[in-house]
Design a protein around this motif. Structure first.
Motif, PDB file in Angstrom:
ATOM      1  N   HIS A 224     -36.836  17.442 -17.754  1.00  0.00           N
ATOM      2  CA  HIS A 224     -37.558  17.690 -19.003  1.00  0.00           C
ATOM      3  C   HIS A 224     -38.916  16.990 -18.984  1.00  0.00           C
ATOM      4  O   HIS A 224     -39.154  16.052 -18.233  1.00  0.00           O
ATOM      5  CB  HIS A 224     -36.752  17.172 -20.201  1.00  0.00           C
ATOM      6  CG  HIS A 224     -36.534  15.684 -20.171  1.00  0.00           C
ATOM      7  ND1 HIS A 224     -35.586  15.091 -19.347  1.00  0.00           N
ATOM      8  CD2 HIS A 224     -37.134  14.662 -20.853  1.00  0.00           C
ATOM      9  CE1 HIS A 224     -35.604  13.780 -19.532  1.00  0.00           C
ATOM     10  NE2 HIS A 224     -36.538  13.491 -20.434  1.00  0.00           N
TER      11      HIS A 224
ATOM     12  N   LEU B 131     -42.169  15.157 -21.413  1.00  0.00           N
ATOM     13  CA  LEU B 131     -42.233  14.127 -22.453  1.00  0.00           C
ATOM     14  C   LEU B 131     -41.895  14.677 -23.836  1.00  0.00           C
ATOM     15  O   LEU B 131     -41.333  13.981 -24.685  1.00  0.00           O
ATOM     16  CB  LEU B 131     -43.639  13.494 -22.476  1.00  0.00           C
ATOM     17  CG  LEU B 131     -43.919  12.465 -21.362  1.00  0.00           C
ATOM     18  CD1 LEU B 131     -45.385  12.099 -21.375  1.00  0.00           C
ATOM     19  CD2 LEU B 131     -43.062  11.224 -21.545  1.00  0.00           C
ATOM     20  N   ASP B 132     -42.261  15.931 -24.087  1.00  0.00           N
ATOM     21  CA  ASP B 132     -42.008  16.506 -25.406  1.00  0.00           C
ATOM     22  C   ASP B 132     -40.590  17.060 -25.526  1.00  0.00           C
ATOM     23  O   ASP B 132     -40.245  17.679 -26.539  1.00  0.00           O
ATOM     24  CB  ASP B 132     -43.028  17.600 -25.713  1.00  0.00           C
ATOM     25  CG  ASP B 132     -42.968  18.750 -24.716  1.00  0.00           C
ATOM     26  OD1 ASP B 132     -42.116  18.710 -23.797  1.00  0.00           O
ATOM     27  OD2 ASP B 132     -43.787  19.674 -24.846  1.00  0.00           O
TER      28      ASP B 132
ATOM     29  N   SER C 151     -39.262  19.432 -23.744  1.00  0.00           N
ATOM     30  CA  SER C 151     -39.138  20.818 -23.295  1.00  0.00           C
ATOM     31  C   SER C 151     -38.578  20.884 -21.876  1.00  0.00           C
ATOM     32  O   SER C 151     -38.695  19.936 -21.096  1.00  0.00           O
ATOM     33  CB  SER C 151     -40.507  21.507 -23.353  1.00  0.00           C
ATOM     34  OG  SER C 151     -41.433  20.847 -22.508  1.00  0.00           O
TER      35      SER C 151
ATOM     36  N   ARG D 159     -44.203  13.981 -15.685  1.00  0.00           N
ATOM     37  CA  ARG D 159     -45.494  13.746 -16.322  1.00  0.00           C
ATOM     38  C   ARG D 159     -46.615  14.288 -15.447  1.00  0.00           C
ATOM     39  O   ARG D 159     -46.483  14.385 -14.231  1.00  0.00           O
ATOM     40  CB  ARG D 159     -45.721  12.245 -16.551  1.00  0.00           C
ATOM     41  CG  ARG D 159     -44.817  11.634 -17.599  1.00  0.00           C
ATOM     42  CD  ARG D 159     -45.134  10.167 -17.753  1.00  0.00           C
ATOM     43  NE  ARG D 159     -44.746   9.411 -16.560  1.00  0.00           N
ATOM     44  CZ  ARG D 159     -45.223   8.199 -16.268  1.00  0.00           C
ATOM     45  NH1 ARG D 159     -46.131   7.641 -17.050  1.00  0.00           N
ATOM     46  NH2 ARG D 159     -44.804   7.567 -15.195  1.00  0.00           N
TER      47      ARG D 159
ATOM     48  N   ALA E  62     -49.337  12.262 -19.301  1.00  0.00           N
ATOM     49  CA  ALA E  62     -48.623  12.946 -20.385  1.00  0.00           C
ATOM     50  C   ALA E  62     -47.884  14.152 -19.811  1.00  0.00           C
ATOM     51  O   ALA E  62     -47.645  14.252 -18.610  1.00  0.00           O
ATOM     52  CB  ALA E  62     -49.613  13.368 -21.460  1.00  0.00           C
ATOM     53  N   GLY E  63     -47.536  15.074 -20.677  1.00  0.00           N
ATOM     54  CA  GLY E  63     -46.823  16.267 -20.239  1.00  0.00           C
ATOM     55  C   GLY E  63     -47.779  17.336 -19.771  1.00  0.00           C
ATOM     56  O   GLY E  63     -48.833  17.050 -19.204  1.00  0.00           O
TER      57      GLY E  63
END
Length: 260
Positions: A53, A55-56, A58, A240, A246-247
């Motif tokens: 998955h 970071l968010d 998803s 990441r 981040a994503g």
């Protein structure tokens, strides 16, 4: 698009052939040190593979590994594949010019003639034993042609298979692929990784090196098959973006080129 890991395996071919072992003669590198890969630059590499998955939260895509073998101290693999042929042609051209020069001077000694005959390239022929014959000319580590069998440039190591627990437990699915790649003759090994099962999984890489030997007055490339090992460490951390930390999303590039 699946995230891609690059893994370079650097071999000390000369020492490996002398000892008939890759132990102590391999150096592994990957592009995931920032995310926790350990043992980079040694033969104890553990490649980090983040989970399924982002970071968010998803769903992430699968992970893909790509292995690139290279020989320590040899001509860089980025040199064009026709480099040897170009060097041979240039060497033959210089020999013919020297031959013409000697003829203009009114003849040549038998020793000079034999020396020039040795310099003119031979063509490889198929051996009845199935071994690959080589040109009389070789490249040394500086990229120049040489007739010294003790100072030649080793051919690039070849991956012939990937096995081990990571394969038998269906953690990764390795295969050889073809592409317009100009560095590795269009063939390379890659694998898709199941990132849903965290843990450390070892795998074995099967490598074929080539040793130049003299047999029946001919130089022959003889294959030597060896193995070495490495590991994958699948973790629950989210995947990441290596640039942003981040994503998924746009890279931190300015919208327009900087002024001046």
């Amino acid at each position: 698009m699946a995230q891609q890991h690059g893994i370079i395996v650097l071999f000390d071919v000369e020492n490996a052939l002398q000892t008939r072992s890759l132990e102590g003669n391999t150096y592994w590198f990957d592009n995931m040190k920032l995310f926790g890969s350990a043992g980079v630059g040694t033969e104890q590499l553990v490649t980090i593979v983040p989970g399924t998955h982002f970071l968010d939260g998803s769903q992430a895509t699968e992970q893909v590994l790509n292995w690139l073998p290279a020989a320590l101290g040899s001509i860089p693999p980025t040199v064009p594949r026709n480099y040897l042929a170009e060097q041979e042609r240039a060497d033959d051209r210089r020999t013919l010019e020297e031959l013409a020069s000697l003829s203009d001077e009114g003849g040549m000694s038998e020793a000079s003639l034999k020396r020039l005959q040795k310099q003119v390239g031979k063509h490889p022929r198929k051996s009845g034993s199935g071994r690959g014959l080589t040109d009389a000319k070789l490249l040394d580590v500086t990229g120049k042609t040489t007739s010294d069998p003790g100072a030649y440039n080793y051919p690039a190591p070849v991956i012939t298979d990937i096995t081990g627990p990571a394969v038998t437990e269906k953690i990764m699915y390795p295969a050889q692929y073809g592409s317009p790649d100009m560095i590795y003759d269009g063939w390379y090994w890659a694998a898709t990784v199941d990132t849903s099962r965290p843990g450390v999984y070892r795998y074995t890489m099967h490598i074929q090196l080539h040793e130049l030997i003299e047999r029946n007055d001919e130089l022959v490339w003889e294959s030597v098959d060896l193995t070495c090992e490495s590991s994958l460490k699948i973790i629950n951390d989210p995947k990441r973006n290596g640039f942003t930390g981040a994503g998924l999303g746009a890279l931190p590039l300015p919208p327009v080129p900087a002024a001046g």
